[in-house]
Motif scaffolding. Structure first.
Motif, PDB file in Angstrom:
ATOM      1  N   SER A  92      16.257  30.055  33.052  1.00  0.00           N
ATOM      2  CA  SER A  92      17.358  30.988  32.763  1.00  0.00           C
ATOM      3  C   SER A  92      18.719  30.346  32.967  1.00  0.00           C
ATOM      4  O   SER A  92      19.723  30.850  32.456  1.00  0.00           O
ATOM      5  CB  SER A  92      17.250  32.227  33.654  1.00  0.00           C
ATOM      6  OG  SER A  92      17.335  31.877  35.031  1.00  0.00           O
TER       7      SER A  92
ATOM      8  N   SER B 123      19.493  25.690  28.657  1.00  0.00           N
ATOM      9  CA  SER B 123      19.376  26.054  27.239  1.00  0.00           C
ATOM     10  C   SER B 123      18.023  26.664  26.910  1.00  0.00           C
ATOM     11  O   SER B 123      17.858  27.302  25.870  1.00  0.00           O
ATOM     12  CB  SER B 123      19.607  24.817  26.363  1.00  0.00           C
ATOM     13  OG  SER B 123      18.676  23.798  26.695  1.00  0.00           O
TER      14      SER B 123
ATOM     15  N   ASN C 164      17.444  30.798  26.073  1.00  0.00           N
ATOM     16  CA  ASN C 164      17.522  31.454  24.761  1.00  0.00           C
ATOM     17  C   ASN C 164      16.582  30.817  23.738  1.00  0.00           C
ATOM     18  O   ASN C 164      16.753  31.012  22.542  1.00  0.00           O
ATOM     19  CB  ASN C 164      18.975  31.395  24.250  1.00  0.00           C
ATOM     20  CG  ASN C 164      19.945  32.094  25.184  1.00  0.00           C
ATOM     21  OD1 ASN C 164      19.719  33.232  25.566  1.00  0.00           O
ATOM     22  ND2 ASN C 164      21.011  31.404  25.553  1.00  0.00           N
ATOM     23  N   ASN C 165      15.607  30.061  24.227  1.00  0.00           N
ATOM     24  CA  ASN C 165      14.715  29.324  23.340  1.00  0.00           C
ATOM     25  C   ASN C 165      13.333  29.966  23.347  1.00  0.00           C
ATOM     26  O   ASN C 165      12.605  29.890  24.332  1.00  0.00           O
ATOM     27  CB  ASN C 165      14.633  27.861  23.807  1.00  0.00           C
ATOM     28  CG  ASN C 165      13.866  26.976  22.845  1.00  0.00           C
ATOM     29  OD1 ASN C 165      13.050  27.448  22.055  1.00  0.00           O
ATOM     30  ND2 ASN C 165      14.105  25.683  22.927  1.00  0.00           N
ATOM     31  N   LYS C 166      12.967  30.587  22.245  1.00  0.00           N
ATOM     32  CA  LYS C 166      11.667  31.268  22.158  1.00  0.00           C
ATOM     33  C   LYS C 166      10.494  30.283  22.185  1.00  0.00           C
ATOM     34  O   LYS C 166       9.349  30.684  22.430  1.00  0.00           O
ATOM     35  CB  LYS C 166      11.602  32.111  20.887  1.00  0.00           C
ATOM     36  CG  LYS C 166      11.698  31.318  19.592  1.00  0.00           C
ATOM     37  CD  LYS C 166      11.643  32.236  18.384  1.00  0.00           C
ATOM     38  CE  LYS C 166      11.795  31.454  17.067  1.00  0.00           C
ATOM     39  NZ  LYS C 166      10.757  30.442  16.873  1.00  0.00           N
TER      40      LYS C 166
ATOM     41  N   CYS D  71      22.354  32.255  31.468  1.00  0.00           N
ATOM     42  CA  CYS D  71      22.653  31.707  30.149  1.00  0.00           C
ATOM     43  C   CYS D  71      22.492  32.751  29.050  1.00  0.00           C
ATOM     44  O   CYS D  71      23.152  32.687  28.015  1.00  0.00           O
ATOM     45  CB  CYS D  71      21.752  30.495  29.880  1.00  0.00           C
ATOM     46  SG  CYS D  71      22.264  29.009  30.790  1.00  0.00           S
ATOM     47  N   ALA D  72      21.600  33.718  29.243  1.00  0.00           N
ATOM     48  CA  ALA D  72      21.388  34.749  28.230  1.00  0.00           C
ATOM     49  C   ALA D  72      22.639  35.614  28.055  1.00  0.00           C
ATOM     50  O   ALA D  72      22.959  36.055  26.953  1.00  0.00           O
ATOM     51  CB  ALA D  72      20.194  35.617  28.605  1.00  0.00           C
ATOM     52  N   LYS D  73      23.366  35.837  29.163  1.00  0.00           N
ATOM     53  CA  LYS D  73      24.559  36.690  29.110  1.00  0.00           C
ATOM     54  C   LYS D  73      25.845  35.881  28.985  1.00  0.00           C
ATOM     55  O   LYS D  73      26.898  36.441  28.699  1.00  0.00           O
ATOM     56  CB  LYS D  73      24.629  37.565  30.371  1.00  0.00           C
ATOM     57  CG  LYS D  73      23.495  38.573  30.486  1.00  0.00           C
ATOM     58  CD  LYS D  73      23.647  39.387  31.765  1.00  0.00           C
ATOM     59  CE  LYS D  73      22.493  40.366  31.945  1.00  0.00           C
ATOM     60  NZ  LYS D  73      22.598  41.097  33.244  1.00  0.00           N
TER      61      LYS D  73
ATOM     62  N   CYS E  96      24.585  25.784  28.846  1.00  0.00           N
ATOM     63  CA  CYS E  96      23.476  26.594  28.357  1.00  0.00           C
ATOM     64  C   CYS E  96      23.004  26.243  26.954  1.00  0.00           C
ATOM     65  O   CYS E  96      21.961  26.720  26.525  1.00  0.00           O
ATOM     66  CB  CYS E  96      23.870  28.078  28.377  1.00  0.00           C
ATOM     67  SG  CYS E  96      24.146  28.735  30.041  1.00  0.00           S
ATOM     68  N   LYS E  97      23.761  25.456  26.240  1.00  0.00           N
ATOM     69  CA  LYS E  97      23.423  25.182  24.849  1.00  0.00           C
ATOM     70  C   LYS E  97      23.254  23.691  24.618  1.00  0.00           C
ATOM     71  O   LYS E  97      23.924  22.876  25.243  1.00  0.00           O
ATOM     72  CB  LYS E  97      24.511  25.719  23.909  1.00  0.00           C
ATOM     73  CG  LYS E  97      24.714  27.224  23.982  1.00  0.00           C
ATOM     74  CD  LYS E  97      25.843  27.659  23.065  1.00  0.00           C
ATOM     75  CE  LYS E  97      26.078  29.161  23.148  1.00  0.00           C
ATOM     76  NZ  LYS E  97      27.201  29.577  22.278  1.00  0.00           N
TER      77      LYS E  97
END
Length: 472
Positions: free
Chosen positions: A117, A120, A123-125, A337-339, A399-400
């Motif tokens: 969390s 990166s 947000n990676n499925k 990172c999600a928010k 995060c990216k």
């Protein structure tokens, strides 16, 4: 052992002395700030979440080979793909792969075991597919004959090809990158790993705490702090502040403890009449860090993911705050990172409301007996540095992957993945140097230190000359 197996002349002299003093003061101040940022309790990924901290050493000799990033419009970039090695603070060795293909590696960068969390992967499925690849390829599968047979490969597979193939498959899911291993056997393994990968859940931390920040009134037993670890025995060490205040670390029955195990509950027994204060308990054990744990660096050095661990030292810390009356906040901070920011969770065990204030701005108010989480927004790649309830927190939101926004290879001399510029025919040489990726985060400090040394040297010459003159 690895699991399953990084006058004008006077004015000038006055200006020189002033510049020297200013530079020295600035360097000391910078060192103090850096020290505060590096303190275990000040890093949000370590507060309660704990784990291993390590320094990256470079690509592992014999475990990397040539590969090519295929960018937009067919543009190609040669890299060296394979395993990195890290040295763990307190003892131990980690082997990792990169999950941030375009971001440069900083030499001797410090890393912390970090939840997905906080990276990166949040947000990676396909993050779970990366863990499957790690568990089903080199070095976890170190019988390369069996690995080649499982992948339907005819021919001999070596360490360098296996590592390069594993790294290429990981980049496919971590960065959405197309990477071709130059060796045909290695390329076939990469294709097999990509096509067979399945989603596997995130591994648990090597050492983590529930309720890592507690608070309450003097004369009571505060907690519990619950320990979660895959280690056998965890050392429990109270801080000097706790000892001075007579605060004891005890179990549920009130017995003083010096060690803990998985699912142990710890409490802080605060004497009645104790003056308002705060302290901490440090927990430490030796264990193997689970494969698939992420490792992040606040220096923006490329994010890594664990492929293998020796027995390594891991740590965590819990804090306690006590008082007789007023607002008594317990604070935890975690990257989200999600928010797109930092989650600040406050539990108020006092009898007055507590305003959550960061940088002069109040984000919310926590009533007595209430727990509230507020988001402190932080832009991507932005540093944050704030103090709340007497605790200092700092870091960088990373995060990216660069590849998310920029699908073409980086224009920097070498991507984070490389162990130096790729050379034709390289199948895992003996060099362990990190990629030459331009200036590192340490450059300003090195330059500043150089200026100080020059100024100090000039000052020394001046005083020696003055002394000699006086002696004649």
């Amino acid at each position: 052992m690895f699991s399953a197996v990084h006058g004008p002349s006077a004015r000038k002299r006055g200006a020189l002395r002033l510049a020297t003093a200013a530079a020295v003061s600035g360097l000391v101040a910078a060192g103090a700030i850096a020290g505060a940022g590096a303190a275990f309790a000040d890093t949000p990924d370590q507060q309660g979440q704990g784990g291993a901290t390590a320094t990256i050493q470079g690509l592992e000799p014999g475990s990397f080979a040539d590969a090519t990033i295929i960018g937009k419009h067919g543009k190609e970039k040669d890299v060296s793909a394979g395993l990195f090695r890290m040295n763990v603070d307190g003892g131990g060795t980690l082997r990792t792969y990169c999950i941030d293909i375009h971001n440069p590696t900083q030499s001797d960068a410090k890393y912390r075991e970090t939840p997905w969390s906080g990276t990166s992967l949040a947000n990676n499925k396909d993050a779970g597919k990366i863990r499957w690849i790690l568990e089903n390829s080199y070095p976890q599968k170190n019988d390369l004959g069996q690995l080649a047979a499982a992948a339907g490969i005819k021919g001999k597979l070596n360490n360098a090809e296996a590592a390069a193939a594993t790294q290429a498959a990981i980049w496919h899911y971590s960065d959405g990158a197309t990477v071709k291993v130059k060796n045909d056997i290695g390329e076939k393994l990469a294709e097999w790993l990509i096509s067979n990968a399945k989603v596997v859940e995130e591994p648990k931390a090597s050492l983590t705490l529930d309720n890592a920040s507690v608070a309450g009134k003097s004369g009571s037993k505060l907690g519990p702090v619950t320990v979660h670890t895959n280690g056998d025995k965890v050392a429990v060490t109270p801080s000097e502040e706790l000892k001075a205040a007579g605060v004891k670390v005890v179990d549920k029955a009130g017995k003083v403890v010096t060690s803990a195990a998985n699912n142990s509950q710890l409490f802080f027994d605060v004497p009645a009449g104790a003056q308002p204060g705060a302290g901490a308990v440090r927990l430490s054990t030796t264990t193997q860090v689970p494969v698939g744990r992420a490792f992040a660096s606040d220096s923006k050095s490329q994010t890594q993911i664990l492929a293998g661990s020796s027995d390594s030292t891991v740590n965590a810390q819990a804090k306690v705050t006590w008082a007789k009356q007023g607002a008594i906040p317990a604070v935890t901070v975690k990257k989200d990172c999600a928010k797109g920011g930092v989650d600040i969770t406050v539990t108020n065990k006092g009898d007055e409301a507590y305003p959550v204030t960061v940088g002069g701005k109040t984000l919310g108010s926590v009533k007595p007996g209430e727990t509230k989480t507020v988001l402190f927004p932080v832009a991507e790649d932005e540093k944050y540095d704030f103090t709340i309830a007497g605790q200092h927190f700092s870091g960088t939101l990373d995060c990216k992957t660069t590849g998310t926004a920029t699908p073409t290879p980086s224009s920097k001399p070498s991507p984070a993945t490389a162990g130096g510029s790729s050379t034709s025919g390289n199948t895992g040489g003996t060099g362990t140097n990190l990629a030459e990726t331009g200036s590192s985060s340490a450059t300003p400090m090195i330059a500043g230190a150089a200026v100080v040394l020059v100024l100090l040297g000039g000052g020394a010459v001046f005083f020696l000359r003055k002394k000699r003159t006086a002696g004649h």
